[in-house]
Design a protein around this motif. Structure first.
Motif, PDB file in Angstrom:
ATOM      1  N   ALA A  27     -12.017  73.458  79.660  1.00  0.00           N
ATOM      2  CA  ALA A  27     -11.752  73.775  81.067  1.00  0.00           C
ATOM      3  C   ALA A  27     -10.343  73.350  81.455  1.00  0.00           C
ATOM      4  CB  ALA A  27     -12.781  73.093  81.966  1.00  0.00           C
ATOM      5  N   MET A  28      -9.925  72.177  81.000  1.00  0.00           N
ATOM      6  CA  MET A  28      -8.596  71.692  81.346  1.00  0.00           C
ATOM      7  C   MET A  28      -7.514  72.537  80.696  1.00  0.00           C
ATOM      8  SD  MET A  28      -7.450  69.390  83.319  1.00  0.00           S
ATOM      9  CE  MET A  28      -5.822  69.871  83.855  1.00  0.00           C
ATOM     10  N   GLN A  29      -7.717  72.932  79.451  1.00  0.00           N
ATOM     11  CA  GLN A  29      -6.742  73.806  78.784  1.00  0.00           C
ATOM     12  C   GLN A  29      -6.587  75.114  79.558  1.00  0.00           C
ATOM     13  OE1 GLN A  29      -8.581  74.048  74.914  1.00  0.00           O
ATOM     14  NE2 GLN A  29      -7.324  72.396  74.071  1.00  0.00           N
ATOM     15  N   ALA A  30      -7.696  75.687  79.992  1.00  0.00           N
ATOM     16  CA  ALA A  30      -7.648  76.939  80.745  1.00  0.00           C
ATOM     17  C   ALA A  30      -6.937  76.742  82.086  1.00  0.00           C
ATOM     18  CB  ALA A  30      -9.064  77.475  80.955  1.00  0.00           C
ATOM     19  N   CYS A  31      -7.201  75.637  82.747  1.00  0.00           N
ATOM     20  CA  CYS A  31      -6.548  75.344  84.018  1.00  0.00           C
ATOM     21  C   CYS A  31      -5.034  75.232  83.838  1.00  0.00           C
ATOM     22  CB  CYS A  31      -7.104  74.058  84.618  1.00  0.00           C
ATOM     23  SG  CYS A  31      -6.280  73.563  86.146  1.00  0.00           S
ATOM     24  N   ILE A  32      -4.626  74.485  82.845  1.00  0.00           N
ATOM     25  CA  ILE A  32      -3.186  74.298  82.608  1.00  0.00           C
ATOM     26  C   ILE A  32      -2.502  75.628  82.312  1.00  0.00           C
ATOM     27  CG2 ILE A  32      -1.499  73.335  80.980  1.00  0.00           C
ATOM     28  CD1 ILE A  32      -3.297  70.791  80.930  1.00  0.00           C
ATOM     29  N   ARG A  33      -3.122  76.445  81.454  1.00  0.00           N
ATOM     30  CA  ARG A  33      -2.526  77.762  81.162  1.00  0.00           C
ATOM     31  C   ARG A  33      -2.405  78.583  82.448  1.00  0.00           C
ATOM     32  NH1 ARG A  33      -5.705  77.334  76.512  1.00  0.00           N
ATOM     33  NH2 ARG A  33      -7.335  78.627  77.433  1.00  0.00           N
ATOM     34  N   GLY A  34      -3.430  78.552  83.275  1.00  0.00           N
ATOM     35  CA  GLY A  34      -3.380  79.274  84.543  1.00  0.00           C
ATOM     36  C   GLY A  34      -2.287  78.753  85.466  1.00  0.00           C
ATOM     37  N   MET A  35      -2.139  77.442  85.531  1.00  0.00           N
ATOM     38  CA  MET A  35      -1.090  76.852  86.365  1.00  0.00           C
ATOM     39  C   MET A  35       0.289  77.250  85.845  1.00  0.00           C
ATOM     40  SD  MET A  35      -2.629  73.037  87.029  1.00  0.00           S
ATOM     41  CE  MET A  35      -1.218  72.479  88.010  1.00  0.00           C
ATOM     42  N   GLN A  36       0.474  77.200  84.536  1.00  0.00           N
ATOM     43  CA  GLN A  36       1.767  77.546  83.953  1.00  0.00           C
ATOM     44  C   GLN A  36       2.116  79.010  84.173  1.00  0.00           C
ATOM     45  OE1 GLN A  36       0.967  76.077  79.957  1.00  0.00           O
ATOM     46  NE2 GLN A  36       2.308  74.327  80.313  1.00  0.00           N
ATOM     47  N   GLN A  37       1.106  79.853  84.295  1.00  0.00           N
ATOM     48  CA  GLN A  37       1.321  81.276  84.532  1.00  0.00           C
ATOM     49  C   GLN A  37       1.276  81.615  86.020  1.00  0.00           C
ATOM     50  OE1 GLN A  37      -1.663  83.082  82.036  1.00  0.00           O
ATOM     51  NE2 GLN A  37      -0.599  82.487  80.163  1.00  0.00           N
ATOM     52  N   ASP A  38       1.253  80.576  86.858  1.00  0.00           N
ATOM     53  CA  ASP A  38       1.270  80.720  88.308  1.00  0.00           C
ATOM     54  C   ASP A  38       0.106  81.560  88.835  1.00  0.00           C
ATOM     55  OD1 ASP A  38       2.414  79.860  90.672  1.00  0.00           O
ATOM     56  OD2 ASP A  38       3.654  81.657  90.876  1.00  0.00           O
ATOM     57  N   CYS A  39      -1.060  81.389  88.225  1.00  0.00           N
ATOM     58  CA  CYS A  39      -2.260  82.103  88.666  1.00  0.00           C
ATOM     59  C   CYS A  39      -2.795  81.482  89.946  1.00  0.00           C
ATOM     60  CB  CYS A  39      -3.355  82.026  87.590  1.00  0.00           C
ATOM     61  SG  CYS A  39      -2.940  82.897  86.071  1.00  0.00           S
ATOM     62  N   GLY A  40      -3.534  82.252  90.673  1.00  0.00           N
ATOM     63  CA  GLY A  40      -4.183  81.766  91.883  1.00  0.00           C
ATOM     64  C   GLY A  40      -5.490  81.063  91.568  1.00  0.00           C
ATOM     65  N   VAL A  41      -6.091  80.526  92.598  1.00  0.00           N
ATOM     66  CA  VAL A  41      -7.343  79.781  92.496  1.00  0.00           C
ATOM     67  C   VAL A  41      -8.441  80.611  91.828  1.00  0.00           C
ATOM     68  CG1 VAL A  41      -9.210  78.864  93.933  1.00  0.00           C
ATOM     69  CG2 VAL A  41      -6.851  78.198  94.385  1.00  0.00           C
ATOM     70  N   GLU A  42      -8.577  81.849  92.246  1.00  0.00           N
ATOM     71  CA  GLU A  42      -9.638  82.715  91.707  1.00  0.00           C
ATOM     72  C   GLU A  42      -9.495  82.898  90.196  1.00  0.00           C
ATOM     73  OE1 GLU A  42     -13.046  84.951  91.747  1.00  0.00           O
ATOM     74  OE2 GLU A  42     -12.205  83.950  93.494  1.00  0.00           O
ATOM     75  N   GLU A  43      -8.278  83.155  89.741  1.00  0.00           N
ATOM     76  CA  GLU A  43      -8.056  83.387  88.308  1.00  0.00           C
ATOM     77  C   GLU A  43      -8.208  82.096  87.499  1.00  0.00           C
ATOM     78  OE1 GLU A  43      -7.263  85.290  84.666  1.00  0.00           O
ATOM     79  OE2 GLU A  43      -8.049  85.993  86.581  1.00  0.00           O
ATOM     80  N   ILE A  44      -7.727  80.987  88.018  1.00  0.00           N
ATOM     81  CA  ILE A  44      -7.907  79.719  87.307  1.00  0.00           C
ATOM     82  C   ILE A  44      -9.392  79.395  87.194  1.00  0.00           C
ATOM     83  CG2 ILE A  44      -7.508  77.216  87.385  1.00  0.00           C
ATOM     84  CD1 ILE A  44      -4.757  77.857  88.671  1.00  0.00           C
ATOM     85  N   SER A  45     -10.131  79.596  88.273  1.00  0.00           N
ATOM     86  CA  SER A  45     -11.581  79.368  88.265  1.00  0.00           C
ATOM     87  C   SER A  45     -12.256  80.227  87.201  1.00  0.00           C
ATOM     88  CB  SER A  45     -12.149  79.683  89.649  1.00  0.00           C
ATOM     89  OG  SER A  45     -13.554  79.630  89.644  1.00  0.00           O
ATOM     90  N   ARG A  46     -11.907  81.492  87.167  1.00  0.00           N
ATOM     91  CA  ARG A  46     -12.498  82.415  86.190  1.00  0.00           C
ATOM     92  C   ARG A  46     -12.191  81.974  84.762  1.00  0.00           C
ATOM     93  NH1 ARG A  46     -11.497  85.954  82.738  1.00  0.00           N
ATOM     94  NH2 ARG A  46      -9.248  85.938  83.019  1.00  0.00           N
ATOM     95  N   ARG A  47     -10.955  81.596  84.510  1.00  0.00           N
ATOM     96  CA  ARG A  47     -10.551  81.159  83.165  1.00  0.00           C
ATOM     97  C   ARG A  47     -11.259  79.870  82.747  1.00  0.00           C
ATOM     98  NH1 ARG A  47      -4.091  82.138  82.370  1.00  0.00           N
ATOM     99  NH2 ARG A  47      -4.055  84.340  82.956  1.00  0.00           N
ATOM    100  N   MET A  48     -11.375  78.936  83.675  1.00  0.00           N
ATOM    101  CA  MET A  48     -12.057  77.681  83.362  1.00  0.00           C
ATOM    102  C   MET A  48     -13.519  77.935  83.008  1.00  0.00           C
ATOM    103  SD  MET A  48     -10.473  75.121  86.259  1.00  0.00           S
ATOM    104  CE  MET A  48     -11.785  73.937  86.009  1.00  0.00           C
ATOM    105  N   ALA A  49     -14.194  78.736  83.819  1.00  0.00           N
ATOM    106  CA  ALA A  49     -15.609  79.019  83.568  1.00  0.00           C
ATOM    107  C   ALA A  49     -15.794  79.740  82.238  1.00  0.00           C
ATOM    108  CB  ALA A  49     -16.191  79.836  84.710  1.00  0.00           C
ATOM    109  N   GLN A  50     -14.932  80.679  81.944  1.00  0.00           N
ATOM    110  CA  GLN A  50     -15.026  81.409  80.677  1.00  0.00           C
ATOM    111  C   GLN A  50     -14.824  80.457  79.496  1.00  0.00           C
ATOM    112  OE1 GLN A  50     -15.946  84.668  80.296  1.00  0.00           O
ATOM    113  NE2 GLN A  50     -16.022  84.194  78.121  1.00  0.00           N
ATOM    114  N   ALA A  51     -13.874  79.549  79.614  1.00  0.00           N
ATOM    115  CA  ALA A  51     -13.611  78.586  78.540  1.00  0.00           C
ATOM    116  C   ALA A  51     -14.808  77.672  78.298  1.00  0.00           C
ATOM    117  CB  ALA A  51     -12.365  77.757  78.871  1.00  0.00           C
TER     118      ALA A  51
END
Length: 175
Positions: free
Chosen positions: A137-161
């Motif tokens: 979950a943390m890896q997915a969050c960091i990747r999302g933050m580095q790619q300047d994703c919004g809350v919705e996309e970071i949430s989706r990536r974390m859950a998928q991970a």
């Protein structure tokens, strides 16, 4: 980058379970942002109001990121044999903007709710307690933050991970 790591759980507070997630999350943050200032707070008991108050106090200093560890399952709300889990409800109560995903499965918990949101300039997330799930979950969050994703996309990536850590066919991800 200024980040706070807030472990939750009576089992960590009482020394029954060793917090391996905190050091791993800290390692990931520093690997992504070498100049990061990361603070791991003392564990908080599994009580919604105490978790909520801890989030409020931590956010006062204006960090970029707050990561809560554990308390993402349904816990005692679903079975008297399980511990109390209130991180997700404290987060929903605190955040102005958030996205949440639920995972139903057979991987140590029956249900897990991951929340990702913002209040002011602070991104606030929770990760599950199991080490491999928290790490993913943390890896997915960091990747999302580095790619300047919004809350919705970071949430989706974390859950998928996290979902991918469950054995095939042992879980379903609610979108």
């Amino acid at each position: 980058m200024r980040a706070y790591i807030l472990p939750t759980g009576n089992e960590i507070l009482e020394g029954i379970v060793l917090d391996l997630d905190g050091p791993e999350i800290m390692r990931q943050i520093v690997a992504a942002w070498p100049d990061a200032e990361v603070t791991r707070a003392a564990p908080t008991v599994d009580e919604e109001d105490r978790i909520f108050q801890r989030i409020c106090r931590t956010a006062e200093s204006g960090p970029d990121l707050i990561v809560l560890i554990g308390g993402s399952a349904g816990g005692r709300r679903f079975s008297s044999t399980l511990g109390k889990d209130y991180t997700h409800t404290a987060l929903v109560r605190y955040l102005d903007e958030y996205s949440a995903r639920e995972i139903y499965g057979k991987n140590g918990h029956m249900w897990s709710k991951l929340v990702c949101g913002r209040k002011g300039g602070t991104l606030v997330i929770n990760v599950p307690g199991p080490f491999e799930e928290a790490k993913a979950a943390m890896q997915a969050c960091i990747r999302g933050m580095q790619q300047d994703c919004g809350v919705e996309e970071i949430s989706r990536r974390m859950a998928q991970a996290v979902f991918e850590k469950y054995p095939k066919g042992a879980a379903s991800l609610a979108e």
